[in-house]
Motif scaffolding. Structure first.
Motif: not given
Length: 83
Positions: A56-66
């Protein structure tokens, strides 16, 4: 943008020494689909196992959880932290 969850099925194939190496990951529509696909991949010719996982994460920011392992089938590495 809100967090998005991706569901993935990924097979494992044997390397020259028989150790499992990751194959091509496949994005799936849901956790149930990822589980079914991983089970099918684990039984496919040339494959020795597969996993279903989510991220899960924010694709626009490129930040994802493990990645969160949903289930492993067959022979897969003990350490899946690289997912």
């Amino acid at each position: 943008m809100a967090d998005v969850t991706y569901y993935v099925a990924m097979p494992f194939l044997p390397d020259d020494s028989g150790a499992p190496i990751a194959g091509a990951a496949e994005e799936c529509q849901s956790a149930t689909t990822a589980l079914r696909r991983a089970e099918m991949l684990s039984r496919a010719a040339g494959h020795i196992g597969a996993v279903a996982f989510s991220r899960s994460g924010d694709p626009m920011m490129g930040e994802f959880s493990d990645a969160k392992l949903l289930k492993a089938f067959g022979s897969v590495p003990g350490d899946l932290s690289a997912l």
